[in-house]
Design an enzyme around this catalytic site. Structure first.
Site, mmCIF file in Angstrom:
data_model
loop_
_atom_site.group_PDB
_atom_site.id
_atom_site.type_symbol
_atom_site.label_atom_id
_atom_site.label_comp_id
_atom_site.label_asym_id
_atom_site.label_seq_id
_atom_site.Cartn_x
_atom_site.Cartn_y
_atom_site.Cartn_z
ATOM 1 N N GLU A 106 129.339 16.555 137.063
ATOM 2 C CA GLU A 106 128.081 17.107 136.539
ATOM 3 C C GLU A 106 127.818 18.472 137.154
ATOM 4 O O GLU A 106 128.014 18.656 138.352
ATOM 5 C CB GLU A 106 126.864 16.215 136.858
ATOM 6 C CG GLU A 106 126.785 14.934 136.088
ATOM 7 C CD GLU A 106 125.561 14.104 136.460
ATOM 8 O OE1 GLU A 106 124.531 14.699 136.880
ATOM 9 O OE2 GLU A 106 125.634 12.862 136.377
ATOM 10 N N ASN B 235 128.990 15.744 141.625
ATOM 11 C CA ASN B 235 127.886 16.331 140.849
ATOM 12 C C ASN B 235 127.261 17.421 141.707
ATOM 13 O O ASN B 235 126.772 17.137 142.814
ATOM 14 C CB ASN B 235 126.827 15.270 140.512
ATOM 15 C CG ASN B 235 127.353 14.204 139.556
ATOM 16 O OD1 ASN B 235 128.458 14.337 139.042
ATOM 17 N ND2 ASN B 235 126.567 13.173 139.320
ATOM 18 N N HIS C 260 125.128 3.914 135.957
ATOM 19 C CA HIS C 260 124.333 5.136 136.059
ATOM 20 C C HIS C 260 122.861 4.742 136.102
ATOM 21 O O HIS C 260 122.065 5.072 135.228
ATOM 22 C CB HIS C 260 124.627 6.079 134.889
ATOM 23 C CG HIS C 260 124.255 7.499 135.156
ATOM 24 N ND1 HIS C 260 125.145 8.564 135.038
ATOM 25 C CD2 HIS C 260 123.073 8.058 135.533
ATOM 26 C CE1 HIS C 260 124.508 9.703 135.332
ATOM 27 N NE2 HIS C 260 123.267 9.419 135.642
ATOM 28 N N ARG D 133 132.221 12.267 129.371
ATOM 29 C CA ARG D 133 131.771 11.326 130.402
ATOM 30 C C ARG D 133 130.474 10.677 129.943
ATOM 31 O O ARG D 133 129.501 11.362 129.660
ATOM 32 C CB ARG D 133 131.573 12.047 131.738
ATOM 33 C CG ARG D 133 131.026 11.117 132.818
ATOM 34 C CD ARG D 133 130.833 11.787 134.160
ATOM 35 N NE ARG D 133 130.248 10.836 135.099
ATOM 36 C CZ ARG D 133 129.076 11.022 135.728
ATOM 37 N NH1 ARG D 133 128.382 12.134 135.535
ATOM 38 N NH2 ARG D 133 128.586 10.088 136.533
ATOM 39 N N TYR E 88 124.608 20.772 141.792
ATOM 40 C CA TYR E 88 123.528 21.509 141.120
ATOM 41 C C TYR E 88 123.015 22.675 141.929
ATOM 42 O O TYR E 88 122.709 23.733 141.395
ATOM 43 C CB TYR E 88 122.367 20.557 140.782
ATOM 44 C CG TYR E 88 122.704 19.626 139.657
ATOM 45 C CD1 TYR E 88 123.361 18.416 139.887
ATOM 46 C CD2 TYR E 88 122.411 19.972 138.341
ATOM 47 C CE1 TYR E 88 123.693 17.562 138.846
ATOM 48 C CE2 TYR E 88 122.745 19.128 137.293
ATOM 49 C CZ TYR E 88 123.392 17.926 137.554
ATOM 50 O OH TYR E 88 123.728 17.084 136.522
ATOM 51 N N GLU F 144 126.283 8.471 141.843
ATOM 52 C CA GLU F 144 125.344 8.942 142.870
ATOM 53 C C GLU F 144 124.626 7.812 143.627
ATOM 54 O O GLU F 144 123.394 7.669 143.545
ATOM 55 C CB GLU F 144 124.317 9.885 142.243
ATOM 56 C CG GLU F 144 124.939 11.080 141.600
ATOM 57 C CD GLU F 144 123.907 12.065 141.092
ATOM 58 O OE1 GLU F 144 122.749 11.677 140.847
ATOM 59 O OE2 GLU F 144 124.280 13.248 140.949
HETATM 60 O O1 PGI Z 1 118.815 16.005 137.117
HETATM 61 C C1 PGI Z 1 119.869 16.252 136.256
HETATM 62 C C2 PGI Z 1 120.916 15.153 136.399
HETATM 63 C C3 PGI Z 1 120.459 13.787 135.863
HETATM 64 O O2 PGI Z 1 120.003 13.909 134.521
HETATM 65 C C4 PGI Z 1 121.657 12.823 135.966
HETATM 66 O O3 PGI Z 1 121.405 11.568 135.360
HETATM 67 C C5 PGI Z 1 122.006 12.577 137.428
HETATM 68 O O4 PGI Z 1 123.340 12.090 137.567
HETATM 69 C C6 PGI Z 1 121.794 13.816 138.258
HETATM 70 N N1 PGI Z 1 122.044 13.963 139.567
HETATM 71 C C7 PGI Z 1 121.615 15.186 139.949
HETATM 72 C C8 PGI Z 1 121.684 15.728 141.339
HETATM 73 C C9 PGI Z 1 121.110 14.748 142.330
HETATM 74 C C10 PGI Z 1 119.635 14.617 142.184
HETATM 75 C C11 PGI Z 1 119.150 13.719 141.271
HETATM 76 C C12 PGI Z 1 117.783 13.557 141.148
HETATM 77 C C13 PGI Z 1 116.923 14.315 141.943
HETATM 78 C C14 PGI Z 1 117.448 15.223 142.833
HETATM 79 C C15 PGI Z 1 118.816 15.371 142.954
HETATM 80 C C16 PGI Z 1 121.149 15.823 138.841
HETATM 81 N N2 PGI Z 1 121.280 14.974 137.811
#
Ligand code: PGI
Length: 444
Positions: A348, A288, A118, A74, A290, A163
């Site tokens: 993600e 995505n 993105h 991706r 986390y 996102e």
């Molecule tokens: O933060 C790690 C990754 C980014 O490097 C990606 O570009 C992005 O798609 C992404 N989204 C998220 C979860 C949403 C989020 C983003 C930024 C700050 C808090 C939550 C985490 N990440």
């Protein structure tokens, strides 16, 4: 615990975070190029001028993907490489770059999964109002149509936006991300135009494309800090603001009433026909995931105070996110039950930890990352057993890269990047993930 036959194993990146050379060969600057070059906005003054130099080293990075045994990759296409002014005259050198990348991925037996947006809006379009301008939906559809006609068939999985919630919240409310606005009245307009742009791009794809297109959302399950009514109300508001905000219009054709009430006077009157455009059916959803969010009484304040009350005994990543794999299962079951069990890819999932330095002989013993990924992959197996239509998984990220306003201070990669000399080193987590892929999850 073997995964179903055909479960798709991949890794993900994004253009501005890895490519470098943001203005090379006729490319137009993006809002992230401008944001990084504005003093004080990004950690250490870091920029994407070089990043992982992927614009030039992409053959080496495809070799790394082969070494991992990735079945899919991706990545995102930088709008400004393809259309330097955002609309109008295409830049053939920019299209050529992505065409060569895609052809070599196919040569390597790796299925491309291309994200059109993105976060790197062409600066020239931001000068025309960017996502605040209703025309942005047409600008995006023009860009999408150009790329579909060039690459569809070789690219068989497309996603429109990465996102939209983060674009809105980070770019227009907190101001932590490009273009760095802080305006409650702008946020719903931006969110709505992003959704309209998504709908127009899907419609453009239905006119010329022959494969699959979806949307990528960040979903973060919200749990009340206690059973106190004010904590439960605050949790419902946080859920409305992040999770139902984009899922409801796309899958149910209307906004969550709790969300509309939260914005109050800042919520515009949108034409009903817009929702018909926004709910244009998609082929799959990218999620995505986390972490989770524990929510306490917000005392009715809005925008919502971003807080993450510390959970005793929990492990936290370098970005301050609690490791909570149960939240992924809860999220997948929520999507299954509320939105009709759409086909889902985890587009993600990953973590930044304070990795040890590259050891003699070239190894990075990032045990915490392996453990994070293992815990979350085990949950996916349970989600499938509970009936979720889960089709695949992309680890974030293939490479250490530019973590937006954190600069290069946070490392998410399965592969370590030494930014002084661009040397790549496969981390233990990457070697472990290669075994997971080779065994289709059997070794988990
Ligand atoms: O933060 C790690 C990754 C980014 O490097 C990606 O570009 C992005 O798609 C992404 N989204 C998220 C979860 C949403 C989020 C983003 C930024 C700050 C808090 C939550 C985490 N990440």
């Amino acid at each position: 615990m073997a995964f179903p036959d055909g479960f798709l194993w991949g890794a993900a990146t994004a253009a501005y975070q890895i490519e470098g050379s943001p203005l090379a060969d006729g490319a137009g600057a993006s809002i992230w190029h401008r944001f990084c070059h504005t003093p004080g906005l990004v950690h250490g003054g870091d920029t994407g001028d070089v990043a992982c130099d992927h614009y030039r080293r992409w053959p080496e990075d495809i070799a790394l993907m082969r070494r991992l045994g990735l079945q899919s990759y991706r990545f995102s296409i930088a709008w400004g490489r393809v259309l330097p002014q955002g609309t109008g005259t295409a830049n053939s050198a920019g299209l050529d770059f992505y065409e060569r990348l895609v052809d070599q991925l196919l040569e390597a037996g790796i299925a491309p999964n291309a994200t059109l947006y993105h976060w790197d809006l062409p600066a020239a379009l931001d000068d025309r109002g960017g996502w605040l301008n209703r025309d942005s939906a047409d600008w995006f559809a023009e860009y999408a149509d150009l790329v579909f006609r060039r690459l569809d068939g070789r690219v068989k999985m497309w996603t429109t936006l990465n996102e939209p919630w983060v674009v809105m919240d980070g770019g227009y409310l907190s101001g932590a991300l490009a273009p760095g606005h802080r305006n409650l009245f702008e946020a719903p307009i931006v969110a709505h135009n992003l959704l309209r742009a998504h709908g127009k791009a899907v419609q453009a794809y239905r006119a010329s494309g022959a494969h699959r297109i979806g949307l990528v959302v960040n979903l973060e399950p919200k749990y009340p800090a206690s059973d106190a009514p004010q904590d439960r109300v605050a949790t419902r508001r946080a859920h409305a603001y992040m999770n139902r905000h984009f899922m409801d219009p796309v899958f149910r054709g209307r906004y969550d009433a709790v969300l509309v009430r939260m914005f109050g006077a800042a919520w515009p009157a949108f034409p009903a026909s817009d929702l018909d455009l926004i709910r244009t059916p998609i082929d799959f959803l990218g999620i995505n995931y986390y972490t989770r969010n524990v929510v306490r009484d917000d005392a009715g304040r809005f925008p919502l105070p971003v807080e993450r009350p510390v959970q005793r005994g929990a492990t936290y990543t370098e970005t301050g996110w609690e490791v909570f794999p149960q939240g992924l299962l809860d999220t997948l079951n929520w999507v299954r039950t509320r939105y009709g069990n759409p086909p889902v890819y985890i587009t993600e999932n990953g973590a930044a930890f304070d990795d040890p330095p590259v050891a003699q002989g070239g190894a990075v013993h990032d045990a915490l990352r392996t453990d994070y990924l293992r815990q979350h992959l085990r949950v996916l197996h349970r989600a499938i057993a509970e009936g979720c239509d889960l089709r695949g998984y992309y680890a974030w990220s293939l490479l250490d890269n530019l973590e937006w306003a954190h600069g290069y201070s946070k490392r998410f990669g399965l592969v370590h990047v030494d930014y002084r000399n661009q040397r790549r080193t496969l981390k233990d987590s990457g070697a472990w993930y290669a075994r997971v892929i080779a065994s289709n999850g059997q070794c988990l």
